[in-house]
Scaffold this motif. Structure first.
Motif, PDB file in Angstrom:
ATOM      1  N   ARG A 246      -1.167  21.424 -36.409  1.00 53.14           N
ATOM      2  CA  ARG A 246      -2.106  20.549 -37.192  1.00 53.14           C
ATOM      3  C   ARG A 246      -1.340  19.335 -38.007  1.00 53.14           C
ATOM      4  N   LEU A 247       0.094  19.594 -38.063  1.00 49.70           N
ATOM      5  CA  LEU A 247       0.592  18.649 -38.840  1.00 49.70           C
ATOM      6  C   LEU A 247       0.696  16.967 -38.098  1.00 49.70           C
ATOM      7  N   PRO A 248       0.493  15.962 -38.976  1.00 44.88           N
ATOM      8  CA  PRO A 248       0.462  14.591 -38.031  1.00 44.88           C
ATOM      9  C   PRO A 248       1.657  14.184 -37.348  1.00 44.88           C
ATOM     10  N   GLU A 249       2.828  15.121 -38.204  1.00 42.38           N
ATOM     11  CA  GLU A 249       4.211  14.570 -37.863  1.00 42.38           C
ATOM     12  C   GLU A 249       4.687  15.356 -36.351  1.00 42.38           C
ATOM     13  N   ILE A 250       3.773  16.205 -36.125  1.00 39.73           N
ATOM     14  CA  ILE A 250       4.263  17.096 -34.931  1.00 39.73           C
ATOM     15  C   ILE A 250       3.463  16.744 -33.769  1.00 39.73           C
ATOM     16  N   ARG A 251       4.064  16.601 -32.566  1.00 44.63           N
ATOM     17  CA  ARG A 251       3.614  16.315 -31.622  1.00 44.63           C
ATOM     18  C   ARG A 251       3.217  17.524 -30.595  1.00 44.63           C
ATOM     19  N   ILE A 252       4.324  18.613 -30.642  1.00 46.11           N
ATOM     20  CA  ILE A 252       4.053  19.708 -30.189  1.00 46.11           C
ATOM     21  C   ILE A 252       4.444  20.904 -31.233  1.00 46.11           C
ATOM     22  N   GLY A 253       3.371  21.707 -31.423  1.00 43.05           N
ATOM     23  CA  GLY A 253       3.719  22.724 -32.624  1.00 43.05           C
ATOM     24  C   GLY A 253       4.300  23.972 -31.990  1.00 43.05           C
ATOM     25  N   ALA A 254       4.365  25.144 -32.980  1.00 38.39           N
ATOM     26  CA  ALA A 254       5.067  26.297 -32.781  1.00 38.39           C
ATOM     27  C   ALA A 254       4.074  27.021 -31.559  1.00 38.39           C
ATOM     28  N   SER A 255       4.588  27.638 -30.654  1.00 32.77           N
ATOM     29  CA  SER A 255       4.007  28.488 -29.691  1.00 32.77           C
ATOM     30  C   SER A 255       3.277  29.885 -30.243  1.00 32.77           C
ATOM     31  N   PRO A 256       2.762  30.570 -29.453  1.00 33.39           N
ATOM     32  CA  PRO A 256       2.234  31.921 -29.772  1.00 33.39           C
ATOM     33  C   PRO A 256       3.486  32.768 -29.756  1.00 33.39           C
ATOM     34  N   ARG A 257       4.547  32.592 -28.791  1.00 33.98           N
ATOM     35  CA  ARG A 257       5.569  33.178 -28.632  1.00 33.98           C
ATOM     36  C   ARG A 257       6.409  33.216 -29.979  1.00 33.98           C
ATOM     37  N   VAL A 286      12.440  33.948 -43.207  1.00 30.99           N
ATOM     38  CA  VAL A 286      12.912  33.527 -41.833  1.00 30.99           C
ATOM     39  C   VAL A 286      12.146  32.576 -41.200  1.00 30.99           C
ATOM     40  N   ALA A 287      11.083  31.969 -41.823  1.00 34.13           N
ATOM     41  CA  ALA A 287      10.456  30.884 -41.371  1.00 34.13           C
ATOM     42  C   ALA A 287      11.076  29.769 -40.736  1.00 34.13           C
ATOM     43  N   VAL A 288      11.982  29.233 -41.604  1.00 31.76           N
ATOM     44  CA  VAL A 288      12.678  27.973 -41.056  1.00 31.76           C
ATOM     45  C   VAL A 288      13.467  28.168 -40.115  1.00 31.76           C
ATOM     46  N   ARG A 294      11.678  24.960 -32.892  1.00 31.27           N
ATOM     47  CA  ARG A 294      10.659  24.603 -31.781  1.00 31.27           C
ATOM     48  C   ARG A 294       9.701  23.615 -31.948  1.00 31.27           C
ATOM     49  N   LEU A 295       9.657  22.872 -33.056  1.00 28.98           N
ATOM     50  CA  LEU A 295       8.760  21.690 -33.271  1.00 28.98           C
ATOM     51  C   LEU A 295       9.303  20.323 -32.613  1.00 28.98           C
ATOM     52  N   VAL A 296       8.403  19.954 -31.925  1.00 32.43           N
ATOM     53  CA  VAL A 296       8.364  18.415 -31.349  1.00 32.43           C
ATOM     54  C   VAL A 296       7.986  17.385 -32.246  1.00 32.43           C
ATOM     55  N   LEU A 297       8.692  16.440 -32.599  1.00 29.63           N
ATOM     56  CA  LEU A 297       8.177  15.367 -33.578  1.00 29.63           C
ATOM     57  C   LEU A 297       7.928  14.398 -32.883  1.00 29.63           C
ATOM     58  N   THR A 298       6.664  13.628 -33.434  1.00 31.69           N
ATOM     59  CA  THR A 298       6.290  12.451 -33.008  1.00 31.69           C
ATOM     60  C   THR A 298       7.327  11.119 -33.094  1.00 31.69           C
ATOM     61  N   PRO A 299       7.088  10.239 -32.103  1.00 30.95           N
ATOM     62  CA  PRO A 299       8.348   9.312 -32.296  1.00 30.95           C
ATOM     63  C   PRO A 299       8.431   8.558 -33.885  1.00 30.95           C
ATOM     64  N   GLU A 300       7.133   8.489 -34.356  1.00 31.94           N
ATOM     65  CA  GLU A 300       7.462   8.041 -35.888  1.00 31.94           C
ATOM     66  C   GLU A 300       7.897   9.017 -36.838  1.00 31.94           C
ATOM     67  N   PRO A 307      13.535  16.112 -41.335  1.00 30.65           N
ATOM     68  CA  PRO A 307      13.906  17.374 -40.369  1.00 30.65           C
ATOM     69  C   PRO A 307      12.669  18.046 -40.212  1.00 30.65           C
ATOM     70  N   PRO A 308      12.482  18.820 -39.121  1.00 29.79           N
ATOM     71  CA  PRO A 308      11.509  19.956 -39.170  1.00 29.79           C
ATOM     72  C   PRO A 308      11.580  20.962 -39.951  1.00 29.79           C
ATOM     73  N   ALA A 309      13.082  21.305 -40.623  1.00 33.64           N
ATOM     74  CA  ALA A 309      12.935  22.439 -41.570  1.00 33.64           C
ATOM     75  C   ALA A 309      12.125  22.059 -42.841  1.00 33.64           C
ATOM     76  N   ASP A 310      12.345  20.584 -43.079  1.00 32.70           N
ATOM     77  CA  ASP A 310      11.263  20.551 -44.490  1.00 32.70           C
ATOM     78  C   ASP A 310       9.869  20.436 -44.203  1.00 32.70           C
ATOM     79  N   LEU A 311       9.505  20.089 -42.964  1.00 31.46           N
ATOM     80  CA  LEU A 311       8.041  20.564 -42.672  1.00 31.46           C
ATOM     81  C   LEU A 311       7.661  21.941 -42.962  1.00 31.46           C
ATOM     82  N   VAL A 312       8.517  22.700 -42.324  1.00 30.06           N
ATOM     83  CA  VAL A 312       8.295  24.297 -42.199  1.00 30.06           C
ATOM     84  C   VAL A 312       8.268  24.782 -43.722  1.00 30.06           C
ATOM     85  N   ARG A 313       9.130  24.055 -44.547  1.00 32.91           N
ATOM     86  CA  ARG A 313       9.045  24.614 -46.022  1.00 32.91           C
ATOM     87  C   ARG A 313       7.932  24.024 -46.615  1.00 32.91           C
TER      88      ARG A 313
END
Length: 340
Positions: A246-257, A286-288, A294-300, A307-313
């Motif tokens: 649901r993050l606006p910065e993320i185009r594809i979020g983490a999967s069920p896997r 272990v979250a980061v 696995r996160l795919v960011l938007t072009p913006e 970095p995606p690690a900051d979004l996870v934190r």
């Protein structure tokens, strides 16, 4: 006597703590000054996962993989990924035997307990995809025949930053197979000096002895599988993973896997901490490494270079931590920074 909010460690956990301590100390003889990286590598091993080590050349990516493999005395193979490497060079190939007039399967280097994939992103996506079935299902299918891979099975792949010449970005499906990703980084001056003192005069791998074996590692994995995780903590893991979508910065979020990998890694982290149950702090630890790659960011977001690690934190800070389960003596589960 253990504190009232903790359980005394079982014999299995005590053995795990001792064995993992020996393995970690052995690996740190090679990878000096990086205990956090070694911890994630061991968590990944005990969670029956695969590790992606990403960093610039020369910081010890391959040395980490080789040291871990040598320490647990399992069968080891090394694959140097290059642009001309073929899928059959990884999985194996069927060869016609003139004496028997039948095709015989010649196993590839993936048939080992520890598979070290060096510079995986220098091979073409076609060759990279040869590892997909191996990593997910622990088996190889060649010419219609399926061959199982023996436990423990772990792929430790190294990759150079994608800005470097001659590299291919790993496909999303390939990145999602890796339980965790770590970046080693440059050592601090004291650690680098210790490395020079230890390694300059001799090849440390020639004197590095194994401190465990495949049978013991399988036993440690069984101990981790028995670690309990309360329904509240499972729901907490699901909420963190769901929030990435649901993050606006993320185009594809983490999967069920990734949810499964997060829970398995949290179990291993709990066992390393001497507990037979998972608490939210294990999820935080272990979250980061489990989610960020696995996160795919938007072009913006890519343009802003966040970095995606900051979004996870940030997600870990915002998602409410569940209350303690009565089964664990009413202990309070504190979140990052003491948040409850």
């Amino acid at each position: 006597m253990a504190p009232p909010h903790q359980q005394a460690p079982s014999n299995g956990l005590a053995e795990l703590h001792t064995a993992v301590g020996r393995i970690a100390a052995n690996v740190e003889r090679v990878l000096v000054g990086k205990p956090e990286v070694v911890r994630i590598a061991l968590v990944t091993l005990l969670a029956e996962g695969h590790l992606l080590v990403e960093d610039v050349p020369g910081v010890g990516k391959t040395s980490l993989a080789k040291a871990l493999a040598r320490s647990i005395d399992c069968s080891v193979s090394r694959i140097q990924f290059t642009p001309d490497l073929l899928p059959s060079d990884v999985t194996g190939v069927s060869i016609f035997n003139r004496q028997t007039n039948e095709f015989e399967f010649r196993p590839g280097p993936v048939f080992a307990n520890i598979v070290v994939g060096d510079e995986i992103n220098r091979a073409s996506p076609k060759t990279q995809s040869a590892l997909l079935e191996c990593m997910e299902e622990h088996q190889v299918t060649v010419d219609g025949h399926t061959y199982p891979l023996h436990s423990p099975f772990m792929v430790i792949a190294t990759q150079n930053p994608i800005e470097m010449e001659g590299t291919y970005a790993l496909p999303e499906a390939q990145r999602d197979r890796f339980t965790a990703r770590v970046s080693i980084g440059y050592p601090d001056p004291a650690a680098e000096l210790a490395m020079v003192d230890e390694h300059a005069a001799r090849d440390v791998f020639k004197v590095l002895e194994s401190v465990s074996d495949a049978e013991q590692v399988r036993g440690l994995i069984e101990t981790v599988r028995a670690v309990q995780i309360a329904q509240e903590v499972r729901r907490y893991a699901v909420e963190i993973v769901s929030a990435t979508r649901r993050l606006p910065e993320i185009r594809i979020g983490a999967s069920p896997r990734s949810t499964l990998h997060l829970v398995r890694a949290a179990r291993a982290q709990a066992a390393l901490s001497g507990r037979d149950f998972v608490v939210p702090d294990d999820i935080h630890a272990v979250a980061v490494p489990v989610l960020a790659h696995r996160l795919v960011l938007t072009p913006e977001a890519q343009a802003s270079r966040r970095p995606p690690a900051d979004l996870v934190r940030g997600l870990v800070q915002r998602v409410p931590v569940p209350q303690a389960a009565p089964d664990h003596g009413g202990a309070q589960w504190s979140g990052p920074g003491g948040r409850r």
